[in-house]
Write an enzyme that holds these catalytic residues in place. Structure first.
Site, PDB file in Angstrom:
ATOM      1  N   LYS A  15       0.862  -1.179   0.000  1.00  0.00           N
ATOM      2  CA  LYS A  15       0.000   0.000   0.000  1.00  0.00           C
ATOM      3  C   LYS A  15       0.899   1.230   0.000  1.00  0.00           C
ATOM      4  O   LYS A  15       1.447   1.632   1.019  1.00  0.00           O
ATOM      5  CB  LYS A  15      -0.905  -0.003   1.245  1.00  0.00           C
ATOM      6  CG  LYS A  15      -2.252   0.743   1.054  1.00  0.00           C
ATOM      7  CD  LYS A  15      -2.128   2.213   0.765  1.00  0.00           C
ATOM      8  CE  LYS A  15      -1.817   3.011   2.010  1.00  0.00           C
ATOM      9  NZ  LYS A  15      -1.820   4.504   1.736  1.00  0.00           N
TER      10      LYS A  15
ATOM     11  N   GLU B   9       9.146   1.420  11.314  1.00  0.00           N
ATOM     12  CA  GLU B   9      10.257   2.374  11.172  1.00  0.00           C
ATOM     13  C   GLU B   9       9.613   3.744  11.134  1.00  0.00           C
ATOM     14  O   GLU B   9       8.940   4.097  10.170  1.00  0.00           O
ATOM     15  CB  GLU B   9      11.062   2.079   9.903  1.00  0.00           C
ATOM     16  CG  GLU B   9      12.404   2.808   9.868  1.00  0.00           C
ATOM     17  CD  GLU B   9      12.323   4.157   9.186  1.00  0.00           C
ATOM     18  OE1 GLU B   9      12.253   5.180   9.922  1.00  0.00           O
ATOM     19  OE2 GLU B   9      12.326   4.213   7.950  1.00  0.00           O
TER      20      GLU B   9
ATOM     21  N   CYS C 198      13.419  10.819   7.520  1.00  0.00           N
ATOM     22  CA  CYS C 198      13.299  10.534   8.949  1.00  0.00           C
ATOM     23  C   CYS C 198      14.646  10.602   9.654  1.00  0.00           C
ATOM     24  O   CYS C 198      14.705  10.863  10.860  1.00  0.00           O
ATOM     25  CB  CYS C 198      12.644   9.182   9.167  1.00  0.00           C
ATOM     26  SG  CYS C 198      13.429   7.825   8.284  1.00  0.00           S
TER      27      CYS C 198
ATOM     28  N   GLU D 295       9.399  16.629  15.176  1.00  0.00           N
ATOM     29  CA  GLU D 295       9.853  16.294  13.824  1.00  0.00           C
ATOM     30  C   GLU D 295       9.135  17.211  12.834  1.00  0.00           C
ATOM     31  O   GLU D 295       7.907  17.224  12.755  1.00  0.00           O
ATOM     32  CB  GLU D 295       9.568  14.834  13.491  1.00  0.00           C
ATOM     33  CG  GLU D 295      10.118  14.437  12.136  1.00  0.00           C
ATOM     34  CD  GLU D 295       9.874  12.975  11.789  1.00  0.00           C
ATOM     35  OE1 GLU D 295      10.749  12.365  11.157  1.00  0.00           O
ATOM     36  OE2 GLU D 295       8.793  12.456  12.149  1.00  0.00           O
TER      37      GLU D 295
END
Length: 532
Positions: free
Chosen positions: A212, A288, A323, A436
């Site tokens: 997906k 992750e 990331c 973040e």
């Protein structure tokens, strides 16, 4: 975040000003021509066939200029059910899990070769759908995904099981067996690389997969699935279903016939997948997730200019949408001004422009909504008292006065562009030091001694990666051990290859992508005890 080091190539390849593809240089004009001629595929791939689904679609919009690239089939529970059923049939009754591992490996190597042949087309698709420079898509992302399938293809036939020492009247066998149907949910920032990191080891192990992709990057995933069929992957072994995360992603996470769920994305969404597993069949979930990676520069760094250049490259590479981006630069107070000034100079010289222009060094953020969120973080940083050293505003709006930030795409692009942004005098407890941002925004924090540096570095809920610059070997070892991160780079950043694992600790996730360790996610251990 790539399979092998982007840093090693960024000077030699990314900034050449022309793209090398199959021995020919591709000019800006040629990329524009190819973009105009591109005919993306927007259907699902289920059981080896294109499937339009129930008729609902969504627009794939290019952040380059805000134009619609294609109407994409919008999947939901029905399409996920069909894809999982196809993957289950292929696993329970098909040839793939029953092939010799070396034969599966040969198929993955053929897939790598076909991806290499279509490298320019895939790179163009990635660049158009998520905004990164086509040079980086070609030279870095496509290189990484080709190497990933090739590496696991070569590994597949070389794995061994265990025969423990037992009493003379018994024989024990410990075998690794494919876990079953794998659901893989991947983000848009490295759409092919991160797909490869999950699909390649899963297929090498003998699993079948339902992929997906992000709704921001469905077109490259569709192309990957069709190339896999051409490589000889049997129908149902790799299925691709497009759709929104809260709909198609949720259906995949809750599906009782999915044995393993592998996800890369935000920590908030990772929590949902853990809940989906608890509410369904207790499938294994590998995550992750996000990061707020520290990059520590000590006064004895072997080369402060190189440390500054790498810090700037690291946060602005891929528009900061990474990331592992070193979004917190922790600099010793004695060299903080020198290093920060150098980073600011690199930021101001960076060329923001059309992703299809080979001279562009930083492209568009993935979309208007994401650009607005990043600008919200910029405003929060200003409100917290941080000092804005450069950037902080939209780019290519028509108001630029030239210079390094103006690319050849011209003014008023209609795309989602942001100036490279640097803050210093950042409060360690403020939002820019904690949250973040996932954009080209750097927070600089000064420290007085090594203990303070380690404390600042670990003062985050995340633990994905970290950097350290020092000439002292003992310091390198001691600090690396003290940092709570899945990867620590010393006197470099983003270096590595497929031989080493990648993943995080704390709220950056669990499990590891890359290396032989990735196979642990997609296999089950079985003990067979034979009484002789």
């Amino acid at each position: 975040m790539t399979a092998d080091s982007p840093a090693a190539t960024q000077g030699a390849q990314v900034t050449q000003g022309a793209q090398v593809a199959h021995g020919t240089q591709v000019t800006y004009e040629e990329w524009l021509r190819r973009a105009k001629a591109l005919e993306p595929v927007g259907t699902h791939l289920i059981d080896g066939a294109d499937e339009p689904g129930g008729g609902s679609t969504f627009a794939a919009v290019s952040p380059r200029d805000g134009q619609v690239l294609a109407e994409v089939a919008d999947g939901g529970a029905a399409e996920i059910d069909a894809a999982v059923a196809a993957a289950r049939r292929a696993f329970d009754h098909g040839p793939w899990p029953r092939l010799a591992p070396a034969e599966r490996g040969r198929t993955l190597i053929r897939l790598a070769a076909l991806l290499e042949e279509r490298r320019a087309e895939l790179a163009l698709t990635v660049s158009l759908e998520m905004g990164k420079p086509v040079t980086e898509a070609h030279d870095i992302e496509l290189r990484a995904v080709v190497e990933t399938f090739r590496w696991y293809g070569q590994l597949a036939g070389k794995l061994t099981d265990e025969v423990p020492h037992t009493a003379p009247d018994a024989l024990a066998l410990v075998t690794r067996e494919p876990a079953g149907v794998v659901g893989a949910v991947v983000p848009w920032n490295f759409p092919l690389t991160l797909s490869g990191w999950k699909i390649a080891p899963a297929l090498a192990a003998g699993c079948t997969v339902v992929l997906k992709p992000s709704e921001h990057s469905p077109l490259s995933a569709a192309l990957l699935g069709r190339v896999a069929l051409l490589a000889g992957l049997p129908p149902g072994v790799l299925n691709v279903v497009n759709g929104e995360g809260p709909v198609a992603g949720r259906a995949l996470g809750l599906h009782p016939d999915v044995d393993v769920l592998a996800f890369t994305g935000s920590t908030a969404v990772g929590r949902h997948f853990l809940r989906y597993a608890a509410d369904s069949n207790l499938k294994r979930v590998w995550l992750e997730l996000g990061g707020k990676s520290p990059n520590i520069v000590l006064p004895d760094a072997p080369d402060l200019e190189r440390a500054a250049a790498t810090a700037a490259w690291g946060i602005f590479f891929n528009q900061g949408e990474m990331c592992t981006a070193p979004s917190r630069l922790l600099v010793h107070a004695s060299v903080a001004e020198q290093v920060t000034d150098a980073v600011v100079a690199h930021a101001r010289a960076l060329r923001v422009g059309d992703p299809l222009d080979p001279a562009t060094e930083m492209g568009a953020l993935v979309g208007a909504g994401h650009l607005d969120r990043v600008l919200g973080h910029v405003r929060a940083a200003v409100d917290s008292g941080a000092r804005l050293r450069t950037g902080g505003a939209r780019a290519l709006t028509g108001a630029e006065g030239g210079g390094g930030s103006a690319g050849r795409s011209g003014s008023g692009s209609g795309g989602s562009y942001l100036q490279p942004t640097v803050f210093d005098r950042v409060d360690p407890d403020s939002p820019p030091a904690r949250e973040e941002i996932f954009g080209p925004v750097l927070s600089v924090l000064a420290f007085e001694d090594l203990d303070e540096a380690v404390a600042l570095a670990n003062a985050t809920e995340y633990g994905l990666a970290a950097g350290l610059w020092t000439s002292d070997l003992s310091t390198a070892h001691r600090v690396s051990r003290a940092l709570k991160a899945g990867t620590v780079w010393v006197n470099c950043y983003e270096e590595g290859d497929l031989t080493v694992p990648f993943g995080g600790v704390k709220q950056s996730g669990n499990g590891r992508d890359k290396s032989v360790h990735a196979l642990e996610k997609y296999t089950e251990l079985k003990t067979t005890w034979i009484q002789l």
